[in-house]
Design a protein around this motif. Structure first.
Motif, PDB file in Angstrom:
ATOM      1  N   PRO A 120     113.655  31.003  49.221  1.00 26.35           N
ATOM      2  CA  PRO A 120     115.035  31.421  49.477  1.00 26.35           C
ATOM      3  C   PRO A 120     115.479  31.070  50.901  1.00 26.35           C
ATOM      4  O   PRO A 120     116.669  30.990  51.180  1.00 26.35           O
ATOM      5  CB  PRO A 120     115.003  32.940  49.291  1.00 26.35           C
ATOM      6  CG  PRO A 120     113.727  33.221  48.561  1.00 26.35           C
ATOM      7  CD  PRO A 120     112.776  32.130  48.943  1.00 26.35           C
ATOM      8  N   GLY A 121     114.529  30.829  51.791  1.00 30.42           N
ATOM      9  CA  GLY A 121     114.861  30.506  53.189  1.00 30.42           C
ATOM     10  C   GLY A 121     115.209  29.041  53.360  1.00 30.42           C
ATOM     11  O   GLY A 121     114.851  28.199  52.527  1.00 30.42           O
ATOM     12  N   THR A 122     115.895  28.746  54.479  1.00 28.52           N
ATOM     13  CA  THR A 122     116.364  27.370  54.692  1.00 28.52           C
ATOM     14  C   THR A 122     115.226  26.385  54.934  1.00 28.52           C
ATOM     15  O   THR A 122     115.392  25.185  54.725  1.00 28.52           O
ATOM     16  CB  THR A 122     117.323  27.298  55.903  1.00 28.52           C
ATOM     17  OG1 THR A 122     116.700  27.975  56.984  1.00 28.52           O
ATOM     18  CG2 THR A 122     118.665  27.903  55.601  1.00 28.52           C
ATOM     19  N   SER A 123     114.070  26.870  55.390  1.00 22.50           N
ATOM     20  CA  SER A 123     112.986  25.923  55.694  1.00 22.50           C
ATOM     21  C   SER A 123     112.356  25.373  54.412  1.00 22.50           C
ATOM     22  O   SER A 123     111.625  24.379  54.462  1.00 22.50           O
ATOM     23  CB  SER A 123     111.906  26.562  56.558  1.00 22.50           C
ATOM     24  OG  SER A 123     111.205  27.520  55.823  1.00 22.50           O
ATOM     25  N   GLY A 124     112.613  26.023  53.274  1.00 23.56           N
ATOM     26  CA  GLY A 124     112.184  25.463  51.986  1.00 23.56           C
ATOM     27  C   GLY A 124     110.696  25.152  51.880  1.00 23.56           C
ATOM     28  O   GLY A 124     110.326  24.168  51.245  1.00 23.56           O
ATOM     29  N   THR A 125     109.862  25.949  52.503  1.00 23.35           N
ATOM     30  CA  THR A 125     108.381  25.829  52.476  1.00 23.35           C
ATOM     31  C   THR A 125     107.834  24.692  53.346  1.00 23.35           C
ATOM     32  O   THR A 125     106.682  24.297  53.182  1.00 23.35           O
ATOM     33  CB  THR A 125     107.790  25.708  51.039  1.00 23.35           C
ATOM     34  OG1 THR A 125     107.995  24.372  50.530  1.00 23.35           O
ATOM     35  CG2 THR A 125     108.371  26.720  50.066  1.00 23.35           C
ATOM     36  N   ALA A 126     108.646  24.198  54.277  1.00 25.76           N
ATOM     37  CA  ALA A 126     108.198  23.044  55.089  1.00 25.76           C
ATOM     38  C   ALA A 126     106.905  23.342  55.851  1.00 25.76           C
ATOM     39  O   ALA A 126     106.001  22.497  55.910  1.00 25.76           O
ATOM     40  CB  ALA A 126     109.297  22.646  56.070  1.00 25.76           C
ATOM     41  N   MET A 127     106.816  24.526  56.417  1.00 21.10           N
ATOM     42  CA  MET A 127     105.610  24.817  57.211  1.00 21.10           C
ATOM     43  C   MET A 127     104.391  25.053  56.330  1.00 21.10           C
ATOM     44  O   MET A 127     103.277  24.649  56.669  1.00 21.10           O
ATOM     45  CB  MET A 127     105.867  25.987  58.153  1.00 21.10           C
ATOM     46  CG  MET A 127     106.655  25.534  59.366  1.00 21.10           C
ATOM     47  SD  MET A 127     107.293  26.878  60.352  1.00 21.10           S
ATOM     48  CE  MET A 127     108.764  27.267  59.402  1.00 21.10           C
ATOM     49  N   ALA A 128     104.603  25.681  55.201  1.00 23.45           N
ATOM     50  CA  ALA A 128     103.482  25.848  54.261  1.00 23.45           C
ATOM     51  C   ALA A 128     102.958  24.484  53.831  1.00 23.45           C
ATOM     52  O   ALA A 128     101.740  24.258  53.776  1.00 23.45           O
ATOM     53  CB  ALA A 128     103.941  26.645  53.046  1.00 23.45           C
ATOM     54  N   GLN A 129     103.867  23.574  53.547  1.00 24.70           N
ATOM     55  CA  GLN A 129     103.432  22.249  53.089  1.00 24.70           C
ATOM     56  C   GLN A 129     102.678  21.508  54.188  1.00 24.70           C
ATOM     57  O   GLN A 129     101.699  20.804  53.916  1.00 24.70           O
ATOM     58  CB  GLN A 129     104.634  21.436  52.611  1.00 24.70           C
ATOM     59  CG  GLN A 129     105.227  21.986  51.317  1.00 24.70           C
ATOM     60  CD  GLN A 129     106.259  21.042  50.720  1.00 24.70           C
ATOM     61  OE1 GLN A 129     106.098  19.827  50.735  1.00 24.70           O
ATOM     62  NE2 GLN A 129     107.335  21.607  50.172  1.00 24.70           N
TER      63      GLN A 129
ATOM     64  N   LEU B  30      99.296  22.892  54.222  1.00 24.69           N
ATOM     65  CA  LEU B  30      98.540  22.419  53.051  1.00 24.69           C
ATOM     66  C   LEU B  30      98.059  20.980  53.279  1.00 24.69           C
ATOM     67  O   LEU B  30      96.928  20.620  52.917  1.00 24.69           O
ATOM     68  CB  LEU B  30      99.410  22.528  51.792  1.00 24.69           C
ATOM     69  CG  LEU B  30      98.787  22.078  50.477  1.00 24.69           C
ATOM     70  CD1 LEU B  30      97.476  22.803  50.186  1.00 24.69           C
ATOM     71  CD2 LEU B  30      99.776  22.304  49.312  1.00 24.69           C
ATOM     72  N   ARG B  31      98.892  20.171  53.913  1.00 22.78           N
ATOM     73  CA  ARG B  31      98.474  18.781  54.204  1.00 22.78           C
ATOM     74  C   ARG B  31      97.213  18.762  55.067  1.00 22.78           C
ATOM     75  O   ARG B  31      96.303  17.963  54.838  1.00 22.78           O
ATOM     76  CB  ARG B  31      99.597  18.008  54.901  1.00 22.78           C
ATOM     77  CG  ARG B  31     100.712  17.627  53.977  1.00 22.78           C
ATOM     78  CD  ARG B  31     101.808  16.826  54.668  1.00 22.78           C
ATOM     79  NE  ARG B  31     102.937  16.688  53.761  1.00 22.78           N
ATOM     80  CZ  ARG B  31     102.992  15.807  52.745  1.00 22.78           C
ATOM     81  NH1 ARG B  31     102.003  14.959  52.542  1.00 22.78           N
ATOM     82  NH2 ARG B  31     104.049  15.770  51.959  1.00 22.78           N
ATOM     83  N   ASN B  32      97.177  19.640  56.068  1.00 21.09           N
ATOM     84  CA  ASN B  32      95.991  19.742  56.941  1.00 21.09           C
ATOM     85  C   ASN B  32      94.735  19.996  56.129  1.00 21.09           C
ATOM     86  O   ASN B  32      93.695  19.372  56.337  1.00 21.09           O
ATOM     87  CB  ASN B  32      96.152  20.962  57.863  1.00 21.09           C
ATOM     88  CG  ASN B  32      96.479  20.582  59.261  1.00 21.09           C
ATOM     89  OD1 ASN B  32      96.954  19.485  59.504  1.00 21.09           O
ATOM     90  ND2 ASN B  32      96.226  21.492  60.182  1.00 21.09           N
ATOM     91  N   ILE B  33      94.843  20.948  55.209  1.00 25.30           N
ATOM     92  CA  ILE B  33      93.689  21.344  54.398  1.00 25.30           C
ATOM     93  C   ILE B  33      93.273  20.189  53.488  1.00 25.30           C
ATOM     94  O   ILE B  33      92.082  19.891  53.335  1.00 25.30           O
ATOM     95  CB  ILE B  33      94.038  22.599  53.569  1.00 25.30           C
ATOM     96  CG1 ILE B  33      94.339  23.778  54.501  1.00 25.30           C
ATOM     97  CG2 ILE B  33      92.909  22.944  52.599  1.00 25.30           C
ATOM     98  CD1 ILE B  33      95.089  24.927  53.827  1.00 25.30           C
ATOM     99  N   LEU B  34      94.259  19.517  52.915  1.00 24.48           N
ATOM    100  CA  LEU B  34      93.943  18.449  51.958  1.00 24.48           C
ATOM    101  C   LEU B  34      93.275  17.254  52.640  1.00 24.48           C
ATOM    102  O   LEU B  34      92.481  16.546  52.020  1.00 24.48           O
ATOM    103  CB  LEU B  34      95.205  18.031  51.190  1.00 24.48           C
ATOM    104  CG  LEU B  34      95.789  19.134  50.290  1.00 24.48           C
ATOM    105  CD1 LEU B  34      97.033  18.628  49.567  1.00 24.48           C
ATOM    106  CD2 LEU B  34      94.770  19.665  49.289  1.00 24.48           C
ATOM    107  N   VAL B  35      93.573  17.050  53.928  1.00 26.41           N
ATOM    108  CA  VAL B  35      92.849  16.008  54.677  1.00 26.41           C
ATOM    109  C   VAL B  35      91.366  16.356  54.705  1.00 26.41           C
ATOM    110  O   VAL B  35      90.497  15.521  54.429  1.00 26.41           O
ATOM    111  CB  VAL B  35      93.409  15.866  56.106  1.00 26.41           C
ATOM    112  CG1 VAL B  35      92.492  14.994  56.956  1.00 26.41           C
ATOM    113  CG2 VAL B  35      94.812  15.281  56.086  1.00 26.41           C
TER     114      VAL B  35
END
Ligand code: FNR
Length: 185
Positions: free
Chosen positions: A115-124, A127-132
């Motif tokens: 619902p927030g304007t960031s649209g999960t940008a920081m979570a993603q 997640l990218r860090n972990i997937l590396v």
């Protein structure tokens, strides 16, 4: 025609989850040779390294489902500027025992809605860090940070008119990414 089996992991356990709605609508935009199976993460115990050599049945089931998939799709909310603990728990579980990670080499994409304007940008980004670390080649662009709004879904649960073109192009790129990786493996 080659079929592509995708393990879909939704980072919310909430009954009326926006991310689950997004996941359901998004997979309808995929090419016909793609099938998506919903990988449950709500029944996993809290990760404890002491159990690496006697993993619970739910953990073994998770590892099997990941191992049997050609690719991965993460659809996740953002909790306190990162991914939800339930998702991290699942990522940790299937990464063990050491040297027997189920994630290695599986091509992936991610998307999320908030619902927030960031649209999960920081979570993603987290997640990218972990997937590396997990050796998961992840689609870089286009990024998709979706905000809940009226009309995002139509009355049948499809992506509404206003967002369909963007999300169709995201899905097209995602499908091409999965195919590209599997053509080299
Ligand atoms: C949130 N929410 C949230 N939203 C956001 O954009 N950035 C954030 O950091 C957080 N932090 C956060 C923490 C916790 C513990 C909760 C429960 C919620 C709001 C969140 O985006 C919202 O509840 C979504 O509806 C969650 O996704 P699902 O369950 O609808 O898929």
């Amino acid at each position: 025609m080659k079929e592509y089996k995708i393990a879909m992991i939704v980072g919310s356990l909430r009954k009326d989850s926006f991310n689950r709605q997004l996941a359901s609508a998004l997979v309808r935009l995929a090419p016909p040779e793609f099938t998506f199976s919903d990988v449950g993460i709500g029944d996993l115990p809290l990760y404890n390294q002491d159990d690496d050599n006697r993993q619970a049945e739910s953990v073994l089931r998770l590892k099997r489902e990941i191992a049997n998939a050609d690719g991965l799709l993460f659809v996740t909310p953002e909790y306190n500027r990162s991914i939800p603990g339930v998702l991290k728990n699942a990522l940790d579980h299937a990464s063990r025992p050491h040297g027997q990670s189920s994630w290695s080499g599986k091509p992936a994409g991610m998307i999320g809605i908030s619902p927030g304007t960031s649209g999960t940008a920081m979570a993603q980004q987290h997640l990218r860090n972990i997937l590396v670390a997990l050796d998961v080649p992840t689609l870089a662009q286009p990024e998709a940070f979706i905000q809940t709004k009226d009309g995002l879904f139509d009355e049948k649960g499809n992506i509404g008119e206003g967002s369909r073109q963007f999300l169709q192009s995201w899905m097209d790129r995602y499908a091409a990414w999965i195919k590209l990786h599997l053509s080299h493996s």
